[in-house]
Write a protein that holds these residues in place. Structure first.
Motif, mmCIF file in Angstrom:
data_model
loop_
_atom_site.group_PDB
_atom_site.id
_atom_site.type_symbol
_atom_site.label_atom_id
_atom_site.label_comp_id
_atom_site.label_asym_id
_atom_site.label_seq_id
_atom_site.Cartn_x
_atom_site.Cartn_y
_atom_site.Cartn_z
ATOM 1 N N ILE A 11 0.842 -1.196 0.000
ATOM 2 C CA ILE A 11 0.000 0.000 0.000
ATOM 3 C C ILE A 11 0.873 1.242 0.000
ATOM 4 C CG2 ILE A 11 -1.649 1.342 1.357
ATOM 5 C CD1 ILE A 11 -2.967 -1.228 2.199
ATOM 6 N N PHE A 14 2.338 1.782 -3.380
ATOM 7 C CA PHE A 14 1.377 2.290 -4.341
ATOM 8 C C PHE A 14 1.113 3.775 -4.112
ATOM 9 C CE2 PHE A 14 -2.240 2.189 -7.128
ATOM 10 C CZ PHE A 14 -1.812 1.266 -8.056
ATOM 11 N N ARG A 124 -9.179 9.916 -8.120
ATOM 12 C CA ARG A 124 -9.832 8.614 -7.914
ATOM 13 C C ARG A 124 -8.874 7.631 -7.245
ATOM 14 N NH1 ARG A 124 -11.465 5.910 -12.722
ATOM 15 N NH2 ARG A 124 -10.432 7.399 -14.069
ATOM 16 N N ALA A 125 -7.609 7.696 -7.632
ATOM 17 C CA ALA A 125 -6.626 6.769 -7.048
ATOM 18 C C ALA A 125 -6.469 7.014 -5.557
ATOM 19 C CB ALA A 125 -5.281 6.923 -7.750
ATOM 20 N N GLY A 128 -9.580 5.913 -3.737
ATOM 21 C CA GLY A 128 -9.661 4.457 -3.774
ATOM 22 C C GLY A 128 -8.753 3.809 -2.751
ATOM 23 N N LEU A 129 -7.568 4.339 -2.634
ATOM 24 C CA LEU A 129 -6.624 3.813 -1.644
ATOM 25 C C LEU A 129 -7.165 4.007 -0.235
ATOM 26 C CD1 LEU A 129 -2.907 4.572 -2.589
ATOM 27 C CD2 LEU A 129 -3.942 2.375 -2.101
ATOM 28 N N ARG A 131 -10.204 4.013 0.614
ATOM 29 C CA ARG A 131 -11.260 3.004 0.838
ATOM 30 C C ARG A 131 -10.631 1.649 1.169
ATOM 31 N NH1 ARG A 131 -13.773 5.322 -3.551
ATOM 32 N NH2 ARG A 131 -13.218 3.649 -4.960
ATOM 33 N N VAL A 132 -9.543 1.328 0.486
ATOM 34 C CA VAL A 132 -8.860 0.054 0.766
ATOM 35 C C VAL A 132 -8.394 0.019 2.201
ATOM 36 C CG1 VAL A 132 -6.776 -1.300 0.264
ATOM 37 C CG2 VAL A 132 -8.123 -0.371 -1.601
ATOM 38 N N MET A 135 -11.253 -0.582 4.526
ATOM 39 C CA MET A 135 -11.748 -1.960 4.515
ATOM 40 C C MET A 135 -10.798 -2.874 5.284
ATOM 41 S SD MET A 135 -13.401 -2.721 0.802
ATOM 42 C CE MET A 135 -12.350 -1.762 -0.268
ATOM 43 N N PHE B 34 -10.672 -1.966 -5.853
ATOM 44 C CA PHE B 34 -9.718 -0.879 -6.072
ATOM 45 C C PHE B 34 -8.839 -1.197 -7.263
ATOM 46 C CE2 PHE B 34 -5.422 0.751 -5.446
ATOM 47 C CZ PHE B 34 -5.656 2.095 -5.326
ATOM 48 N N ILE B 38 -9.357 1.286 -10.300
ATOM 49 C CA ILE B 38 -8.349 2.346 -10.242
ATOM 50 C C ILE B 38 -7.018 1.903 -10.858
ATOM 51 C CG2 ILE B 38 -7.043 3.895 -8.736
ATOM 52 C CD1 ILE B 38 -10.037 4.394 -8.649
#
Lengths: 629, 70
Positions: A11, A14, A124-125, A128-129, A131-132, A135, B34, B38
């Motif tokens: 993570i 990224f 968006r990236a 999105g991260l 959100r990951v 979770m 994701f 993405i």
């Protein structure tokens, strides 16, 4: 662990990559902005210029019109010309300006589109991260109950979720967690989920024989490739077993081991069976390979035996040596097969080249009885030196060979002995005489060398060595040469070794006798004379130490010489460095039966039976040992 | 200008590299959405964007030449 794991480090990687991407694109947009500004300024300058040209055009036009107003007859060609030029310039300029303007507009719209796309993507990236991470945090908190079995993991999960370093599986079966506070990792499993998985697997069955055979061949190929560390064989075996197991049952070894339930043992046994079966298959393949090679050797030997029994069969030294090698190879292969069968290790049989010259006994015997002196010498020299020994010619009663540029060998025509000389280019010795490889003025003697005879036949263009040494005109370095006080004995370094290694028989000049040595000889009724080293006599090969020079000043453990009788016609004794003699009777050093009957009888009464030699002196060489040059 | 574009390309390549190295892990995981929504489009678009940047840089150069020729 399972492949399906998201790690905190991934993570982070990224995020860093996205950030880098974002920063990179922003930089570029900024660059574009910076670059377009001066272009726009320049464009405006050009627009100004265009305006000026347009004005000039109209001025020219106006002048032309005025001229015509006042004088109808006056040609306006020059004004017209000016106007035309101005007009052309204006139109050209206008065209270019329009093109430039279009390009600028195109650029602006493209850069806007690019900016919009990247901004959207990056936004968006990033979300999105996030959100990951959310979770993952939620999942972590849900698995709290399963971590109680691992108390040492410590406070794994914080309330903020992502403060722990975490790995999470996707299958909800296995997770591994790392405690941020302790840094320890632990495996968290959902045993019920694993048990369910095992229940759904097919029944246990053995892999087919082709799969096992292919895997065994693969392992053997890997091992044959070499370069593997000790213990790699077991590692490779386990890896292959893991592969077969996973292919067969769809579950990895780790997952299987971490599972629980009634089927677990069944699969563990299946795994172990594969492992054992693979090991057995490897041995079977190896046995087949060795058996095939054994058959090849036997076929070769059989064919060779049949061939040599034919009339006019060609037998060469090479063919004899090849047979010998194959025999040794066969013996070793048979041992290997036996080891593969019963697991007991057996020693490797050496190739049996125990004799001087690097040949087998048979090969040496063949050489001595079937080859000419010249052939022998070249053969043995090539074996021993394995480089540039070449036949240089014949001179009087000797063949001459050269090795490189420094070594010159003289071999008497009857093969009775060899002399070896090394060009000495130091200390003012004149070595030109050796440049041709042969010495034209020397009569090479097959009888004992007498210095007086040398001097009679040859006027060496060399200086005499200092001290007790003399040059014989065909000379070596001082170090290698010594002469007894009566001038009848001299020695050359390496000569003994060469002769021994050549297996030709060597006339060694007795060397450097000490007073004590001479006295011993005199007592035995032996005059120091020329001796012959019994390296090959009566068809037997003798092995013994050939260290450095006989009696050299370095005092190395040296070769052995045999004394001749007073009249110089027979060999009667052996001399060791230090003056000790009569090793001939020391059976540890040289069996008596090496020598001709007459010799034995002659010396038996005159020399002591036993020789008290220190261990460092001329010992017999061990099988396979090569004499030192 | 070209240097900036090259730097971006390298960064974009790194993004691809990270995406490729994680994708096996993430595909089956709770992060699969994701990855699908993405990561994958980002990989595809980064190539297109790099080409667009090159195009923009070429356009700029063309503009310069045209203006200089006036």
């Amino acid at each position: 662990m399972s492949d399906s794991i998201v790690s905190a480090s991934e993570i982070r990687a990224f995020k860093a990559a996205i950030q880098s991407y974002s920063t990179g694109s922003e930089n570029i947009l900024r660059q574009f902005d910076l670059q377009i500004r001066p272009i726009m300024r320049r464009f405006e300058e050009k627009l100004d210029m265009l305006e000026e040209i347009r004005n000039e055009k109209y001025r020219a036009l106006s002048r032309c019109q005025d001229r015509q107003k006042y004088d109808d007859d006056v040609s306006c060609s020059s004004q017209e010309w000016e106007f035309a030029k101005a007009s052309d310039r204006y139109h050209n300029c206008l065209k270019l300006v329009r093109e430039a303007n279009a390009a600028i507009q195109q650029f602006k719209s493209k850069s806007e589109a690019y900016r919009a796309t990247t901004t959207d993507l990056i936004s968006r990236a990033k979300s999105g991260l996030e959100r990951v991470e959310d979770m993952i945090s939620k999942y972590s908190s849900q698995t709290d109950a399963t971590t109680t079995a691992i108390p040492e993991a410590g406070p794994i999960l914080s309330s903020s979720g992502m403060e722990s370093a975490i790995h999470i599986s996707g299958g909800d079966r296995i997770a591994s967690v790392i405690s941020r506070s302790t840094g320890k990792s632990a495996v968290v499993i959902d045993p019920e989920a694993m048990a369910r998985k095992l229940d759904n697997l097919p029944p246990v069955s053995d892999p087919d024989s082709q799969t096992m055979r292919t895997a065994a061949l693969g392992i053997i190929a890997l091992l044959a490739g070499g370069g593997l560390a000790v213990g790699s064989k077991e590692m490779i075996l386990q890896q292959k077993t893991d592969e077969i197991f996973e292919q067969q049952y769809g579950i990895s070894r780790t997952e299987m081991l971490l599972a629980s339930g009634h089927k677990r043992n069944e699969y563990v046994n299946a795994y172990n069976n594969i492992h054992k079966g693979l090991r057995k298959e490897i041995i079977e393949v190896q046995k087949e390979e060795v058996s095939a090679k054994i058959q090849e050797c036997k076929t070769f030997l059989k064919n060779e035996e049949l061939r040599t029994q034919q009339k006019n069969a060609t037998i060469t030294l090479s063919s004899i040596e090849l047979v010998h090698q194959k025999e040794v190879e066969l013996a070793n292969l048979e041992n290997r097969l036996a080891t593969l069968t019963d697991g007991k290790k057996r020693p490797v049989i050496p190739d049996g080249n125990t004799n001087i010259g690097g040949l087998s006994e048979k090969g040496m015997a063949f050489m001595m009885s079937n080859m000419t002196t010249k052939e022998r010498f070249i053969t043995v020299s090539n074996i021993m030196y394995s480089s540039d020994v070449r036949y240089s010619g014949e001179y009087k009663n000797a063949y001459v060979f050269k090795k490189g540029e420094e070594d010159i060998f003289f071999v008497a025509r009857d093969g009775s002995y060899v002399d070896h000389f090394v060009r000495d280019t130091s200390e003012g010795f004149d070595t030109n005489i050796l440049s041709a490889g042969v010495e034209p003025n020397v009569e090479y003697q097959t009888s004992p060398f007498k210095e007086s005879e040398i001097e009679k036949n040859y006027k060496p263009n060399v200086s005499l060595a200092q001290g007790s040494y003399k040059a014989d005109g065909i000379r070596l370095t001082r170090k290698h040469y010594s002469i007894s006080s009566d001038g009848s004995a001299r020695t050359w370094g390496n000569e003994v070794s060469l002769g021994l290694e050549a297996g030709l028989g060597l006339e060694t000049k007795l060397t450097d006798l000490s007073v004590e040595g001479e006295a011993s000889l005199a007592k035995a009724g032996i005059k120091a004379g020329y001796v012959t080293a019994p390296c090959f006599m009566n068809g037997k090969i003798q092995q013994f130490e050939s260290g450095g020079s006989v009696g050299s000043n370095a005092g190395l453990a040296a070769g052995i010489g045999i004394f001749k009788s007073k009249d110089g016609t027979r060999e009667i004794g052996v001399k060791f460095p230090g003056g000790k003699i009569a090793a001939i009777f020391d059976k540890h050093q040289m069996p008596l039966d090496v020598f001709p009957e007459t010799l034995r009888n002659d010396i038996k009464d005159k020399l002591p039976e036993k020789l008290d030699l220190p261990d460092s002196y001329a010992r017999a060489m061990r099988p396979g040992e090569r004499p030192k040059i | 200008m070209r240097d900036s574009i090259n730097n971006f390309r390298q960064g974009s390549g790194k993004l691809n590299q990270v995406s490729d190295s994680v994708h096996v892990s993430w595909r089956d995981s709770i992060a699969e959405n994701f990855y699908r929504d993405i990561v994958t489009p980002m990989k595809e678009e980064s190539t297109a964007i790099a080409m667009a940047m090159d195009d923009l840089a070429s356009t700029l150069e063309m503009i310069k030449e045209k203006i200089d020729s006036i």
